[in-house]
Design a protein around this motif. Sequence first.
Motif, PDB file in Angstrom:
ATOM      1  N   ALA A 102     -23.026 -14.633   4.574  1.00  9.34           N
ATOM      2  CA  ALA A 102     -23.643 -13.307   4.684  1.00  9.34           C
ATOM      3  C   ALA A 102     -24.431 -13.259   5.985  1.00  9.34           C
ATOM      4  O   ALA A 102     -25.075 -14.234   6.366  1.00  9.34           O
ATOM      5  N   PHE A 103     -24.370 -12.153   6.667  1.00  7.26           N
ATOM      6  CA  PHE A 103     -25.103 -12.008   7.917  1.00  7.26           C
ATOM      7  C   PHE A 103     -26.568 -11.692   7.634  1.00  7.26           C
ATOM      8  O   PHE A 103     -26.879 -10.990   6.680  1.00  7.26           O
ATOM      9  N   PRO A 104     -27.464 -12.186   8.477  1.00  7.78           N
ATOM     10  CA  PRO A 104     -28.885 -11.860   8.307  1.00  7.78           C
ATOM     11  C   PRO A 104     -29.157 -10.419   8.718  1.00  7.78           C
ATOM     12  O   PRO A 104     -28.383  -9.821   9.456  1.00  7.78           O
ATOM     13  N   ALA A 105     -30.256  -9.858   8.253  1.00  6.40           N
ATOM     14  CA  ALA A 105     -30.631  -8.495   8.637  1.00  6.40           C
ATOM     15  C   ALA A 105     -31.124  -8.452  10.077  1.00  6.40           C
ATOM     16  O   ALA A 105     -30.893  -7.481  10.788  1.00  6.40           O
TER      17      ALA A 105
ATOM     18  N   GLU B 134     -32.342 -16.644  15.479  1.00  6.87           N
ATOM     19  CA  GLU B 134     -31.962 -17.807  16.278  1.00  6.87           C
ATOM     20  C   GLU B 134     -30.510 -17.655  16.709  1.00  6.87           C
ATOM     21  O   GLU B 134     -29.790 -16.796  16.202  1.00  6.87           O
ATOM     22  N   THR B 135     -30.079 -18.479  17.637  1.00  6.65           N
ATOM     23  CA  THR B 135     -28.691 -18.459  18.085  1.00  6.65           C
ATOM     24  C   THR B 135     -27.796 -18.877  16.926  1.00  6.65           C
ATOM     25  O   THR B 135     -28.047 -19.899  16.282  1.00  6.65           O
TER      26      THR B 135
ATOM     27  N   ASP C  75     -34.382 -12.010  19.866  1.00  8.55           N
ATOM     28  CA  ASP C  75     -34.937 -12.436  18.573  1.00  8.55           C
ATOM     29  C   ASP C  75     -35.646 -11.261  17.916  1.00  8.55           C
ATOM     30  O   ASP C  75     -36.363 -10.511  18.574  1.00  8.55           O
ATOM     31  N   GLY C  76     -35.442 -11.089  16.625  1.00 10.21           N
ATOM     32  CA  GLY C  76     -36.087 -10.026  15.865  1.00 10.21           C
ATOM     33  C   GLY C  76     -35.330  -8.710  15.880  1.00 10.21           C
ATOM     34  O   GLY C  76     -35.667  -7.796  15.137  1.00 10.21           O
ATOM     35  N   ALA C  77     -34.277  -8.603  16.705  1.00  8.98           N
ATOM     36  CA  ALA C  77     -33.473  -7.376  16.745  1.00  8.98           C
ATOM     37  C   ALA C  77     -32.591  -7.297  15.501  1.00  8.98           C
ATOM     38  O   ALA C  77     -32.303  -8.302  14.853  1.00  8.98           O
TER      39      ALA C  77
END
Length: 60
Positions: free
Chosen positions: A44-47, A51-52, A13-15
Amino acid sequence: MDDRLWQAYRVEDGADFILPQTPAVEGRKFLGWSRQADQWSGEAFPAQVKETQTYYACFE
């Protein structure tokens, strides 16, 4: 792709999100990624990973 796992990443998480390689299927055009298995949504992919998530490769 075709109801089988193509690629998987395990990250904390957070990576930073790892952009997957574009898949190819002979004779079909790759449209993009979707969070729904049966419908392309132009996701769109998150930065960063929060979460899974499961994304599906969509083809025309």
